[in-house]
Write a protein that holds these residues in place. Structure first.
Motif, short mmCIF file in Angstrom:
data_model
loop_
_atom_site.label_atom_id
_atom_site.label_comp_id
_atom_site.label_asym_id
_atom_site.label_seq_id
_atom_site.Cartn_x
_atom_site.Cartn_y
_atom_site.Cartn_z
N GLU A 97 -17.86 1.08 -18.14
CA GLU A 97 -17.21 1.56 -16.94
C GLU A 97 -16.93 0.58 -16.05
O GLU A 97 -17.68 -0.45 -15.97
CB GLU A 97 -18.22 2.72 -16.13
CG GLU A 97 -18.44 3.91 -17.06
CD GLU A 97 -17.18 4.82 -17.12
OE1 GLU A 97 -16.57 4.70 -15.96
OE2 GLU A 97 -17.09 5.56 -17.88
N ASP A 98 -15.96 0.55 -15.13
CA ASP A 98 -15.76 -0.17 -13.87
C ASP A 98 -16.89 -0.28 -13.01
O ASP A 98 -17.54 0.94 -12.62
CB ASP A 98 -14.47 0.11 -13.33
CG ASP A 98 -13.35 -0.50 -14.29
OD1 ASP A 98 -13.44 -1.23 -15.15
OD2 ASP A 98 -12.26 0.26 -14.06
N ILE A 99 -17.36 -1.28 -12.56
CA ILE A 99 -18.50 -1.42 -11.64
C ILE A 99 -18.01 -1.31 -10.02
O ILE A 99 -17.13 -2.11 -9.75
CB ILE A 99 -19.45 -2.70 -11.73
CG1 ILE A 99 -19.87 -2.90 -13.18
CG2 ILE A 99 -20.50 -2.69 -10.58
CD1 ILE A 99 -20.65 -4.22 -13.07
N PRO A 100 -18.40 0.06 -9.39
CA PRO A 100 -18.01 0.18 -7.97
C PRO A 100 -18.69 -0.74 -7.07
O PRO A 100 -19.85 0.01 -6.58
CB PRO A 100 -17.96 1.72 -7.62
CG PRO A 100 -19.18 1.85 -8.66
CD PRO A 100 -18.93 0.91 -10.01
N TRP A 101 -18.53 -2.26 -6.83
CA TRP A 101 -19.30 -2.90 -6.24
C TRP A 101 -19.80 -2.46 -4.84
O TRP A 101 -20.88 -2.51 -4.32
CB TRP A 101 -18.76 -4.21 -6.43
CG TRP A 101 -18.90 -5.03 -7.56
CD1 TRP A 101 -17.79 -4.96 -8.56
CD2 TRP A 101 -19.86 -5.42 -8.27
NE1 TRP A 101 -18.15 -5.82 -9.67
CE2 TRP A 101 -19.39 -6.21 -9.39
CE3 TRP A 101 -21.21 -5.80 -7.81
CZ2 TRP A 101 -20.38 -6.94 -10.39
CZ3 TRP A 101 -21.99 -6.58 -8.80
CH2 TRP A 101 -21.42 -7.07 -10.11
N LYS A 102 -18.79 -2.00 -3.84
CA LYS A 102 -19.21 -1.82 -2.81
C LYS A 102 -19.94 -0.76 -2.45
O LYS A 102 -20.98 -0.71 -1.87
CB LYS A 102 -17.54 -1.68 -1.86
CG LYS A 102 -17.89 -1.16 -0.46
CD LYS A 102 -16.54 -0.93 0.23
CE LYS A 102 -16.56 -0.71 1.62
NZ LYS A 102 -15.52 -0.22 2.34
N GLU A 103 -19.63 0.34 -3.13
CA GLU A 103 -20.40 1.76 -2.99
C GLU A 103 -21.86 1.45 -3.41
O GLU A 103 -22.80 1.93 -3.06
CB GLU A 103 -19.85 2.77 -3.72
CG GLU A 103 -18.53 3.19 -3.49
CD GLU A 103 -17.36 2.50 -3.71
OE1 GLU A 103 -17.54 1.41 -4.44
OE2 GLU A 103 -16.12 2.80 -3.29
N ILE A 104 -22.06 0.73 -4.59
CA ILE A 104 -23.43 0.57 -5.41
C ILE A 104 -24.27 -0.39 -4.30
O ILE A 104 -25.32 -0.23 -4.26
CB ILE A 104 -23.24 0.03 -6.71
CG1 ILE A 104 -22.89 0.95 -7.68
CG2 ILE A 104 -24.46 -0.58 -7.26
CD1 ILE A 104 -22.49 0.74 -9.12
N LEU A 105 -23.64 -1.33 -4.03
CA LEU A 105 -24.34 -2.43 -3.05
C LEU A 105 -24.62 -1.59 -1.70
O LEU A 105 -25.87 -1.78 -1.24
CB LEU A 105 -23.42 -3.79 -2.59
CG LEU A 105 -23.35 -4.65 -3.89
CD1 LEU A 105 -22.52 -5.69 -3.68
CD2 LEU A 105 -24.62 -4.91 -4.56
N LEU A 106 -23.87 -0.92 -0.99
CA LEU A 106 -24.18 -0.25 -0.03
C LEU A 106 -25.23 0.73 -0.21
O LEU A 106 -26.23 1.04 0.68
CB LEU A 106 -22.76 0.49 0.73
CG LEU A 106 -21.77 -0.47 1.49
CD1 LEU A 106 -20.60 0.48 1.62
CD2 LEU A 106 -22.29 -1.04 2.43
#
Length: 209
Positions: free
Chosen positions: A149-158
């Motif tokens: 899966e593509d990593i949703p960086w912004k959402e996960i880090l927030l």
């Protein structure tokens, strides 16, 4: 620094167990996502139509059929409750254990100020929380990459930042309470974390709450 290192050594095993347990549950949830992905749209519709139950766990605010929504609900609940319990457990015992074990007098007989003792213990507490969350985040990112899966960086880090702040807040409250406790205090900390968890559910259901 001596007190800081001592607290880290004392809490090392507990940190490893909690971090490994939460990270393992994260990995299990993420690896289950591809198997459930095809049915998630129907599941999301069902959850969104469940009224107060959906609102209680925030399922009316995210799309359960996407990785971000699935991660926020499933993994978020694991980290929210597990991380809060760990932070409360560490915070509530940080000072009270000195009274319970009759080691406070030993500490205060040394040429160290009360401020240095408190700051060393508090710094160790915050570092343990950061290490736990960093380990969980790394495992979750590796798991997402492993399932393709593509990593949703912004959402996960927030999301993880929000839980770090939540845990630091709970740990700080319990740290303050522990200064007034002389005997067993673990139940107080864990009870506070669970009570706040249910308060959050009530607040999600009712705006007036």
């Amino acid at each position: 620094m001596t007190i800081f290192r001592h607290e880290l050594r004392q809490g090392r095993l507990s940190l490893i167990i909690w971090a490994a347990s939460i990270a393992f549950l994260f990995a299990v949830c993420i690896f289950l996502f591809p198997e459930m992905k095809g049915e998630m749209d129907q599941v999301s519709d069902v959850f969104s139509a469940m009224g107060n139950f959906s609102a209680a766990f925030g399922m009316d605010q995210v799309n359960f059929g996407t990785l971000t929504g699935f991660y926020a609900i499933e993994c978020g609940n694991i980290l929210g409750l597990g991380g809060a319990l760990y932070a409360a457990m560490c915070g509530i015992s940080m000072l009270s254990k000195e009274e319970k074990g009759h080691t406070a007098e030993f500490l205060l007989s040394h040429p160290v100020s009360r401020n240095s003792i408190l700051s060393g213990k508090l710094a160790a507490l915050f570092l343990q929380i950061l290490v736990l969350n960093t380990a969980v985040l790394i495992i979750s990112l590796i798991s997402i990459y492993a399932v393709g899966e593509d990593i949703p960086w912004k959402e996960i880090l927030l999301l993880h930042l929000a839980y770090v702040l939540l845990q630091i807040e709970i740990a700080s409250i319990c740290f303050g309470i522990s200064a007034f406790l002389r005997k067993g205090s673990l139940g107080v900390g864990l009870g506070l974390a669970i009570m706040l968890y249910f308060f959050n559910i009530i607040a999600n259901i009712s705006d007036s709450a």
